[in-house]
Design an enzyme around this catalytic site. Sequence first.
Site, PDB file in Angstrom:
ATOM      1  N   SER A 103      11.881 -26.526 -33.844  1.00  0.00           N
ATOM      2  CA  SER A 103      12.469 -25.619 -34.814  1.00  0.00           C
ATOM      3  C   SER A 103      11.873 -24.218 -34.724  1.00  0.00           C
ATOM      4  O   SER A 103      11.997 -23.555 -33.705  1.00  0.00           O
ATOM      5  CB  SER A 103      12.295 -26.216 -36.214  1.00  0.00           C
ATOM      6  N   ASP A 244      16.117 -23.675 -33.258  1.00  0.00           N
ATOM      7  CA  ASP A 244      17.166 -24.686 -33.080  1.00  0.00           C
ATOM      8  C   ASP A 244      18.389 -24.395 -33.938  1.00  0.00           C
ATOM      9  O   ASP A 244      19.294 -25.216 -34.028  1.00  0.00           O
ATOM     10  CB  ASP A 244      16.632 -26.095 -33.356  1.00  0.00           C
TER      11      ASP A 244
END
Length: 448
Positions: A103, A244
């Site tokens: 992330s 992401d």
Amino acid sequence: MSRTLFGTDGVRGTANVHPMTAELALKLGAAAGRYFRRDQSGAHRVVIGKDTRLSGYMFETALTAGLTSTGMNVLLLGPVPTPAVGFLTRSMRADLGIMISASHNPAKDNGIKFFGPDGFKLSDEAELEIEELVESGVRLTQAANIGRATRIDDGRFRYVERAKQSFPADLTLAGLKVVVDCANGAAYRTAPEVLWELGAEVVPVGVTPNGHNINDRCGSTHVRTAAEAVVSHGADVGICLDGDADRVMILDEHGQVADGDQIMALLASRWAEAGRLAGGALVATVMSNLGLERFLEGRGLRLERTAVGDRYVVERMRSGGWNLGGEQSGHIVMTDYATTGDGLIAGLQFLAAMAESGQPASALARSFETVPQMLKNVRYRAEAVPLEAAGVQDVIRAAEAALVGKGRLLIRKSGTEPLIRVMAEAEDPELLTRIVGEVVGAVEAAAG
């Protein structure tokens, strides 16, 4: 047995350091394959996506080996946003979806997130069972039943069309200049394509990934680069995604930031006016600003709070039948469109509000005045337990007493990094600074 591998958002850590090793990824793949292939009948498949980290190649290969060893057929999507994996898992009738990403973390980290056949992230109970299989080992399939791996070349394009469908069909982005910062991550091609196809003049930022520069001075956790681009290019708005692309920050035409709370406030009020906000409620975490709660109450709407983590937001949304939720950090979950946070689709909803209202981003990006909030992180050694120290607990009790009727204090361990997060809100900035400073000092002393 308690979960030790999984945090609040899958398994995450530094690449080539336990638990994020190729060996562990292979075992996780085999365990997940066995968990989702218990009946041993029919064809079973899993889709795997990843972001642009160099270590993604290693984990993609290791997971594929583990999964195929239990008879799962693997469909490799390549670099795609996390919400694309949730969408394609369900669309392609897969038993399991996996996203390889850490992330918003730096490039040295990586993670593995799992989605069930419904496209939603796994429950705590499912993750615990997979951990138990990792620990005990799994029975491999016979040689004749080993799975196959296939590259899916059009996964990105399928998601592009899905994202575009979330934008009102009678609107266009023509006449809008949009800066989009893709954080050198998974949406580096997807997001500019979607915006351009909807008619915007696109100024791309963070679209040259090299395996090492994901989230590096760009993206939703470092908005300055995009803010400078908005001002220098005279853009109407900026959209900042993370590595992401499951979270977003919005920049107005002056480069000022609207975080997840402000985005949710705008969407909740507009959806409520249009009769689209299910149950008259928004689901957010304990980290969301008190100003958001007051804003919603003033419009006859409710704020349902959950633990931190978009997975817990989604679980509450599904149990309550609500369709809008998210986090201050920029995870915006709209179950009408996606099964997890989707930064691009959330950005498109903001752009739709601009197109429908004719108002500039600055008029839409600040729906409420925030209550002063301060968040500080304290890093600790893995073996330390600073929150259990008697001195820390004494300071926390005193801080909570000082804030009664004046604000609130929230202290929690990060589920993705070795950090203690200390957050407080108070109308009095001096009290706020003092309270956070005292708690942080005590935690730092206990953490060594």
